[in-house]
Design a protein around this motif. Structure first.
Motif, short mmCIF file in Angstrom:
data_model
loop_
_atom_site.label_atom_id
_atom_site.label_comp_id
_atom_site.label_asym_id
_atom_site.label_seq_id
_atom_site.Cartn_x
_atom_site.Cartn_y
_atom_site.Cartn_z
N HIS A 467 26.70 -3.93 56.51
CA HIS A 467 26.13 -3.74 55.16
C HIS A 467 24.60 -3.70 55.17
O HIS A 467 24.01 -3.62 54.10
CB HIS A 467 26.60 -4.86 54.22
N ASP A 469 22.50 -1.51 56.04
CA ASP A 469 21.87 -0.29 55.52
C ASP A 469 21.81 -0.26 53.99
O ASP A 469 20.90 0.32 53.41
CB ASP A 469 22.61 0.96 56.04
N TYR A 470 22.81 -0.88 53.37
CA TYR A 470 22.82 -0.91 51.90
C TYR A 470 21.57 -1.58 51.34
O TYR A 470 21.22 -1.37 50.19
CB TYR A 470 24.04 -1.68 51.37
N GLU A 472 18.70 -0.95 51.85
CA GLU A 472 17.73 0.06 51.45
C GLU A 472 18.36 1.16 50.59
O GLU A 472 17.70 1.71 49.72
CB GLU A 472 17.07 0.67 52.70
N THR A 473 19.66 1.43 50.85
CA THR A 473 20.27 2.58 50.16
C THR A 473 20.95 2.20 48.85
O THR A 473 20.88 2.95 47.87
CB THR A 473 21.33 3.24 51.07
N ASP A 474 21.61 1.05 48.81
CA ASP A 474 22.41 0.72 47.63
C ASP A 474 22.62 -0.79 47.56
O ASP A 474 23.72 -1.29 47.82
CB ASP A 474 23.76 1.46 47.74
N PRO A 475 21.59 -1.54 47.18
CA PRO A 475 21.66 -3.00 47.21
C PRO A 475 22.88 -3.55 46.47
O PRO A 475 23.44 -4.58 46.88
CB PRO A 475 20.36 -3.43 46.52
N LYS A 477 25.80 -2.62 46.49
CA LYS A 477 27.03 -2.56 47.29
C LYS A 477 27.03 -3.59 48.42
O LYS A 477 28.04 -3.77 49.11
CB LYS A 477 27.13 -1.17 47.94
N CYS A 478 25.89 -4.21 48.61
CA CYS A 478 25.72 -5.04 49.79
C CYS A 478 26.39 -6.41 49.58
O CYS A 478 26.09 -7.13 48.63
CB CYS A 478 24.22 -5.22 50.05
#
Lengths: 601, 601
Positions: A467, A469-470, A472-475, A477-478
């Protein structure tokens, strides 16, 4: 020569025929047939003292004693006469015939009877010294001690080391409000009292202590609720090189052991584990009270196309939610109770409380009693009945709003009904211990006002594997490696695997909109420490006050704290806080900032 | 799957032939004959890892690792080759042939070598996280833990209960300076951090808890000396219904047990007991270092009629005193050393340091070498030699001044000489553990400046039986039921029997010139509590930091505290104290009071 040979409450028939010396307080004194009987109390309990007129000096002294006098008595242990045995007392088979009676200290008349159960909290806290003599308070504080000692023994056996962290530490104005302590030596600067030893315990892991614990005072300057105190006590733990599962198992065992050894209660083994998302879906809470035998039925999809705008509006709203709460047997609930619940959910922001009484399913729409049925089409009604599993005689409450409002309101309603007289009679409440783990919390929650992401747990919590990467991309979802231990609707404790890599920590700070400079200023020492081969680590903290409150069956955490503060953060016994000398303020380089005109009251 | 199967330092020949997983830090890495050896360290010690070029991946990873990298290693435990066994290590008979090597976290180059023993304290405290990885600091903090756990077990066995007392409490500006905490809710008012839980523990006795203890942080905002910290830890104990002797015996046993179980040291049994007056007479100190084999000889009477005004003046002065300190073999002391001691005693206010070298007693006056002999008549010289027991080759130092100056100066000189190279060679120092009790302290000491009596111990200490009347008639004669435990010149702890009667407490307040109104305002809650049948009680408190410092043989208490403050009361690691937001100050109803013009440096 000792003042006493043993405790009053431990004087039993094993000592028959022996001369004993006892010290304690006059619990009750009564004259009966020309003899004076004194129930003498110490921390272990009561013993009956008999003062016979033959013993002239003893009798004379005994006539003068009053409740709460502190006495020393020497006398002969003898059997109680037939018919006067008291099986409720350890010492109930014997009495002590006094041969000496010394008043160690007299007492003025107490402001209340120790066995009066209807004292106001103000009275109790003002006269806390006497209040603490009451058996219930004695038991509560001894239970508290037993809990801590069991914890210490358990952790000691696993190689945990108690290491003290500073009380005078650095203010980091995030999270709750700090208590500040002005520095005399460093003018214009302040220490903060710790809200938790979080960063220090992580640093201790980096320092290779491997397993740390501390039973430690923490401080939060927040407005007080029933279960909050300005200073509270945490069982704070941290380990290196263990997985989330290993940490949970270790501390689940600890809590089971504590309940067993301090209370004689067997908690389930293992504790159920529930994902956060699941808990929110079924109970609207991340600390569901599993004693309550009711669950949410999510009806958001079902309600998207109904005429009833309250439902369809919420169902189609961003972050909206519609749920049903089936109350088995709730059809018997009187209108007045439903009205009361409508007012209750308003506290949580609900703008109403729709319901359907299921009188007779077989009759379809006509078998349902509700102001809203006319606005729901047949397909929706069918699905409601199907999905909630409602039976004849049940009642279904509905919540429809933003998910947060629905969860809070219907979650609280679920608990309220479960604990009500109705709920208990209807078998919706199981009076037992129902612990569970709630796991897989989100890393962040979105603050609508500021438009920013906040840490759900704290900014040092590690994201789940995969998780990262989330961040930066989609907090949103983390998911975090965070876990809470929940018991009967209370959070007993919680923790997480921590971030042990400086770059991940920096990413989390960025996701939280904490710039590099700010991060360095506030948490530079942590980022620095992470660079020196910080080990994978994690831990958790339990709220000792809460655990003991639950175990003692007490109403408030104030009943398991020797000298608590009121809800206005005052100590009624010592009158703290209080005004201080101008000289003291001067030395601390501060002055008061008070309203210029003070109204004399 | 666990990250590790056991600790590095506990991997021994018992595991030969088994596959183990280990986690730890690279202590040292060396290439030898094409093979890479890694000493992997965890909190239990070192183990040797062998990375063979045959294991290509392992070898490649091993080439990249540097000191303080955090690794996980899986490998085979095998015997070390003949001749490479290291008997200094637990794991010294084996090595682990690595089959997997995972870098859990790399490390930047540490700012110092962990085995560098010549680091400044600033470096160590700034990089405390690395400093704590050093074996010495690991041992110190584990010893500290062991001490506390032994204490807890011992006290638990005796029925003591750990009860937490408040950290946010009332300021009573007597004794040391308080740390203050502004109240947000109660504007203009302040909490104080406790200097000790003294009054709360007494209240707990009145509340019938019977036996209390706490290992607790206390706070004093004083200028710091080598052995002081703003926050320090006390082992705080209190009991009801025990005599002074019983309390001393109980805690003497505790300390003996702690030394035995945590350090393997047998302290004497029983500890010698010395009256305060005796300690002052012979050693000029209420915490004499009994390892030093020298005593004062009181010569006040002898010197009353000598010509030497320094001596006769002091001998005839109110509160004056003249003593001799015989230094066996001191005749060999070079002039330079005597001069250095003269400067040394000046620190304590002595205006000189007279001495006599006893070259040859048989020669009478001519056998004595000293600038002052000519001013002392024969009878005085004879008595000096007689009473000090001086032999040929000895040296006698003299102190003559107000008793306080003499005691401080010659008392310190006694210790200084005892610990010197000379003293050790001359057999004046016995390198062992010499505990003792000092008892029968005076209740009061007279403050010449204010002309008032101050409490020697604290105002809650009980006078000795039969001394109560002196409270009003002659406070200086009043002896207290107070006791200190002393070890090798350090006060380990101290305590007293407390006053349990309100009228006696009021008398003591009066003796201390604390009026009834002031007493009520500051200590009303205590006086109130004493009226409700307060039991006879007493206790003591030990300084944990000091005890552990002594046991560890550490130079400073900062070496037994994980995150200490500097002498300027700062934390170099976190940079506390620090400036805070204006908003925070506003909420606390205070503003800064700083010099108007700040010079920019």
């Amino acid at each position: 020569m000792s003042m006493r040979t043993q405790y009053c409450g431990l004087t039993t028939e094993a000592l028959l025929g022996q001369t004993v010396s006892l010290c304690g307080w006059v619990h009750r004194r009564r004259d009966h047939g020309g003899v004076i009987f004194i129930d003498l109390r110490d921390r272990e309990g009561l013993v009956q003292i008999v003062c016979d007129p033959d013993q002239v000096d003893v009798f004379k002294n005994a006539e003068a004693v009053r409740n709460e006098f502190c006495l020393r008595i020497t006398g002969l242990v003898r059997s109680r006469p037939e018919g006067t045995i008291n099986n409720n007392l350890n010492s109930g088979k014997i009495e002590v015939l006094a041969q000496e009676l010394e008043v160690l200290n007299p007492s003025v008349t107490p402001p209340f009877q120790l066995d009066d159960d209807n004292l106001s909290e103000t009275t109790r806290l003002t006269h806390r010294v006497l209040d603490l003599r009451r058996p219930q308070m004695q038991n509560n504080l001894r239970l508290r001690y037993k809990v801590t000692m069991e914890v210490r023994k358990y952790l000691d056996g696993l190689g945990f080391i108690d290491i003290e962290t500073p009380m005078l530490t650095k203010s980091t104005p995030e999270g709750a409000r700090d208590y500040l302590v002005p520095s005399r030596v460093n003018s214009g600067q302040f220490f903060a009292l710790p809200q938790s030893p979080q960063l220090f315990k992580q640093l201790l892991m980096v320092s290779n202590f491997d397993r740390y614990y501390q039973i430690v005072k923490c401080f939060r300057d927040e407005d007080l609720r029933a279960d909050r105190q300005p200073e509270f006590t945490q069982i704070d733990c941290e380990t290196s090189f263990l997985s989330e599962q290993e940490i949970r198992d270790m501390f689940e065992d600890m809590i089971r052991l504590v309940f067993k050894n301090a209370l004689g209660v067997d908690l389930p083994n293992p504790f159920p584990v529930m994902e956060y998302a699941h808990a929110m879906a079924l109970y609207g809470s991340d600390k569901p009270d599993m004693r309550v035998k009711m669950e949410f039925t999510d009806l958001t999809e079902v309600m998207k196309d109904v005429d009833f705008k309250v439902f369809s509006g919420a169902a189609n709203m961003e972050n909206g939610r519609v749920v049903g709460l089936r109350v088995p047997g709730g059809g018997a609930m009187p209108r007045s109770e439903i009205d009361a619940y409508t007012q209750f959910v308003a506290i949580y922001g609900a703008r109403g409380l729709a319901y359907i009484k299921v009188n007779e399913k077989a009759q379809g729409r006509d078998g349902l009693q509700s102001p809203i049925v006319k606005n729901l089409h047949d397909a929706a009604l069918t699905k409601i009945l199907e999905q909630t599993g409602a039976q004849d005689g049940d009642l279904i409450f509905f919540g429809a709003d933003k998910a947060k409002v629905v969860n809070d309101a219907i979650g609280a309603l679920r608990v309220k009904i479960g604990h009500s007289e109705f709920g208990k009679k209807a078998g919706l409440f199981e009076d037992t211990w129902r612990p569970l783990w709630v796991i897989d919390f989100p890393m962040f929650e979105h603050d609508e006002e500021s438009g920013r992401w906040n840490a759900c747990h704290h900014p040092f919590t590690a994201p789940k594997d995969g998780h990262e990467d989330y961040l930066e991309t989609d907090p949103g979802k983390c998911i975090a490696k965070a876990y809470d231990m929940v018991l009967n609707g209370w959070e007993l404790g919680g923790g997480s695997i921590r971030i042990h890599k400086a770059d991940v920590q920096s990413k989390v700070f960025r996701a939280l909109n904490i710039g590099a400079e700010e991060a360095q200023l506030k948490f530079g020492f942590l980022l620095d420490a992470l660079q020196y081969g910080a080990p994978p680590h994690g831990g958790l903290a339990f709220g000792l006050d809460r655990i003991v409150t639950m175990m003692a069956g007490a109403e408030s955490i104030r009943d398991v704290i020797a000298f608590p503060k009121t809800q206005r953060a005052q100590c009624l016994l010592t009158q703290a806080p209080s005004e201080v000398d101008e000289k003291q303020l001067k030395e601390l380089h501060i002055r008061l900032r008070l309203p210029e005109a003070k109204v004399v009251s």
